[in-house]
Enzyme design. Structure first.
Site, PDB file in Angstrom:
ATOM      1  N   GLY A  72       0.816  -1.210   0.000  1.00 51.22           N
ATOM      2  CA  GLY A  72       0.000   0.000   0.000  1.00 51.22           C
ATOM      3  C   GLY A  72       0.849   1.259   0.000  1.00 51.22           C
ATOM      4  O   GLY A  72       0.522   2.247  -0.665  1.00 51.22           O
ATOM      5  N   THR A  73       1.934   1.232   0.735  1.00 53.69           N
ATOM      6  CA  THR A  73       2.792   2.415   0.823  1.00 53.69           C
ATOM      7  C   THR A  73       3.368   2.758  -0.547  1.00 53.69           C
ATOM      8  O   THR A  73       3.446   3.936  -0.919  1.00 53.69           O
ATOM      9  CB  THR A  73       3.918   2.160   1.851  1.00 53.69           C
ATOM     10  OG1 THR A  73       3.308   1.848   3.110  1.00 53.69           O
ATOM     11  CG2 THR A  73       4.819   3.362   2.020  1.00 53.69           C
ATOM     12  N   GLY A 205      -2.855  -5.838  -0.144  1.00 49.35           N
ATOM     13  CA  GLY A 205      -3.304  -7.220   0.003  1.00 49.35           C
ATOM     14  C   GLY A 205      -3.426  -7.692   1.432  1.00 49.35           C
ATOM     15  O   GLY A 205      -4.390  -8.390   1.784  1.00 49.35           O
ATOM     16  N   HIS A 206      -2.462  -7.305   2.283  1.00 45.65           N
ATOM     17  CA  HIS A 206      -2.467  -7.927   3.619  1.00 45.65           C
ATOM     18  C   HIS A 206      -3.556  -7.388   4.537  1.00 45.65           C
ATOM     19  O   HIS A 206      -3.717  -7.866   5.657  1.00 45.65           O
ATOM     20  CB  HIS A 206      -1.077  -7.858   4.271  1.00 45.65           C
ATOM     21  CG  HIS A 206      -0.652  -6.527   4.789  1.00 45.65           C
ATOM     22  ND1 HIS A 206      -0.630  -6.235   6.125  1.00 45.65           N
ATOM     23  CD2 HIS A 206      -0.208  -5.424   4.156  1.00 45.65           C
ATOM     24  CE1 HIS A 206      -0.176  -5.002   6.291  1.00 45.65           C
ATOM     25  NE2 HIS A 206       0.086  -4.491   5.120  1.00 45.65           N
ATOM     26  N   CYS A 330       5.057   3.675  21.916  1.00 49.40           N
ATOM     27  CA  CYS A 330       6.168   3.919  22.832  1.00 49.40           C
ATOM     28  C   CYS A 330       7.414   4.255  22.013  1.00 49.40           C
ATOM     29  O   CYS A 330       8.035   3.387  21.431  1.00 49.40           O
ATOM     30  CB  CYS A 330       6.412   2.688  23.680  1.00 49.40           C
ATOM     31  SG  CYS A 330       7.585   3.006  24.979  1.00 49.40           S
TER      32      CYS A 330
HETATM   33  N1  PLP Z   1      -2.493   3.342   4.509  1.00 42.26           N
HETATM   34  C1  PLP Z   1      -3.310   2.879   5.466  1.00 42.26           C
HETATM   35  C2  PLP Z   1      -4.587   3.599   5.768  1.00 42.26           C
HETATM   36  C3  PLP Z   1      -2.956   1.757   6.206  1.00 42.26           C
HETATM   37  O1  PLP Z   1      -3.741   1.321   7.183  1.00 42.26           O
HETATM   38  C4  PLP Z   1      -1.734   1.089   5.891  1.00 42.26           C
HETATM   39  C5  PLP Z   1      -1.289  -0.066   6.695  1.00 42.26           C
HETATM   40  O2  PLP Z   1      -1.448  -0.077   7.904  1.00 42.26           O
HETATM   41  C6  PLP Z   1      -0.944   1.587   4.854  1.00 42.26           C
HETATM   42  C7  PLP Z   1      -1.346   2.722   4.193  1.00 42.26           C
HETATM   43  C8  PLP Z   1       0.327   0.912   4.447  1.00 42.26           C
HETATM   44  O3  PLP Z   1       0.064  -0.278   3.737  1.00 42.26           O
HETATM   45  P1  PLP Z   1       1.243  -1.359   3.538  1.00 42.26           P
HETATM   46  O4  PLP Z   1       1.506  -1.953   4.879  1.00 42.26           O
HETATM   47  O5  PLP Z   1       0.703  -2.358   2.556  1.00 42.26           O
HETATM   48  O6  PLP Z   1       2.407  -0.609   2.988  1.00 42.26           O
END
Ligand code: PLP
Length: 399
Positions: A72-73, A205-206, A330
């Protein structure tokens, strides 16, 4: 971890057994490269195409509008940097105060002249006490110098939903690209991108029962696009690198299951979440929900238990095999409340005692019963030793 009660599905989800089964042949006998011209490669490519179609069916778009990424990032970074490349004369970005670091930290770096790019002006739109977007402030901020707007669809900490249709329509009126991080929303709420004014959308995906290491970016047909990873011709020249076929197949299968389970997510999962939330509010005094309870994902609740530290609650839940997460992290020895709760103006003591429970279709009524049995005594015990608000916390033995 057989007896684990996993209520941390916004962090990551277990891989669905059907997904695991679907990807296995591609770790084994179907190892061909989808770009190869031989029949073996072609067979594998057909499965990549099928996965793309399944994902397109879940979000309501055309398969050619899907680009597979590594997470996602990467999707978030690709969307934003693509917009900057395509509109170099525009030096303004709009995002919100409550984005995930995948968007937030990139925008902040761009706002400091980082990433080898010119200096950008970055506007972070505030939210109200319920975590809802200040749409008027957004409208005021949007101008002809805006290169891209990146506003998440659903918040990962509170589950609060943002009005992406309204935001997208405003962007479209001004000719500004609109990206939404829908990583928490995809598979949990229905979406039909064909009918929405969204130019780019990230998913991962995860978060929907596929493995880690696979994501996707939707790019509406006709949207100007500049690749983030430059290399071969893969993904129609939009992302270089040999496709991770097992993970792509897994994501396709997960998308198919998510579509089938959408109703269950919005009825059964929502009912379990509501039961957990209502019973906890009833059984633990001085507890309240952070964020709107109306405009919210069906699987998430973020509850503040006043006068206790979230980290302490988590540790005690962990002893019972219950996984959740807290609204403070933390770092360097100090418990810093989350930027999301701070942006909502949640008071310090409440932010410190916040716990996010995020459910999935795999949670059962029995698991929720167990959590309801375990949590109230934990809160009571912790309040007895609380350093916050001794006047409110039940009296500690004077001995
Ligand atoms: N954006 C949101 C709203 C998320 O919740 C997350 C993961 O926690 C991400 C981006 C990042 O996704 P990834 O872990 O696949 O890079």
């Amino acid at each position: 971890m057989d007896n684990t009660i996993y209520l941390d599905n916004n962090a990551t989800t277990p891989v669905a057994p059907e997904v695991r089964e679907a990807m296995m042949p591609f770790l084994d006998r179907l190892y061909g490269n989808p770009s190869s011209i031989h029949t073996f490669g072609g067979q594998v490519k057909a499965h990549v195409d099928k996965a793309r179609q399944r994902l397109a069916d879940l979000v309501g778009c055309h398969p050619t509008e899907i680009i597979f990424t590594s997470c996602g990032t990467e999707s978030d970074n690709t969307a934003i940097t693509s917009a900057l490349d395509c509109y170099p004369e525009r030096r303004h970005l709009i995002t919100t105060r409550v984005e995930h670091p995948g968007v937030k930290n990139l925008c902040q770096a761009l706002g400091q002249g980082g990433r080898g790019r010119p200096l950008y002006r970055v506007t972070e739109i505030p939210v109200d006490a319920e975590g809802l977007l200040d749409v008027a402030a957004f409208e005021d901020a949007l101008d002809d110098s805006t290169a891209v707007v990146s506003v998440m669809w659903a918040n990962n900490e509170t589950g609060v939903l943002f009005p992406v249709e309204t935001v997208g329509a405003l962007c479209r009126d001004r000719g500004v690209l609109f990206h939404t991080d829908a990583i928490q929303a995809v598979g949990k709420i229905p979406m039909d991108l064909a009918d929405l004014p969204i130019d780019m959308l990230s998913l991962s995906g995860h978060k929907l029962h596929a493995p880690k290491g696979i994501g996707a970016l939707y790019v509406r047909r006709g949207t100007r696009f500049s690749p983030h990873i430059i290399g071969g011709h893969q993904e129609s020249n939009r992302r270089g690198g040999t496709e991770s076929v097992p993970l792509i197949v897994a994501l396709g299968k997960a998308a198919e299951l998510a579509k089938q389970n959408l109703h269950k997510e919005n009825t059964e999962v929502a009912a379990l979440r509501d039961r957990l939330e209502n019973d906890l509010l009833e059984k633990a005094p001085d507890a309240h929900v952070n964020g709107s309870r109306e405009q919210r994902l069906p699987n998430t609740t973020n509850i503040s238990f006043e006068y206790v530290e979230g980290e302490a609650i988590l540790l005690m839940l962990d002893q019972h095999g219950i996984c959740a997460s807290s609204g403070s992290a933390c770092t360097t020895g100090s418990l810093e409340p989350s930027h999301v709760l701070r942006a909502m103006g949640v008071p310090f003591t409440a932010a410190h005692g916040s716990i996010r429970f995020s459910l999935s279709i795999y949670n059962t009524r029995e698991e929720i019963d167990k959590v309801l049995e375990v949590v109230p005594p934990i809160i009571q015990r912790l309040r007895q030793i609380s350093p916050f608000g001794h006047d409110k916390a039940p009296a500690k033995s004077k001995a």
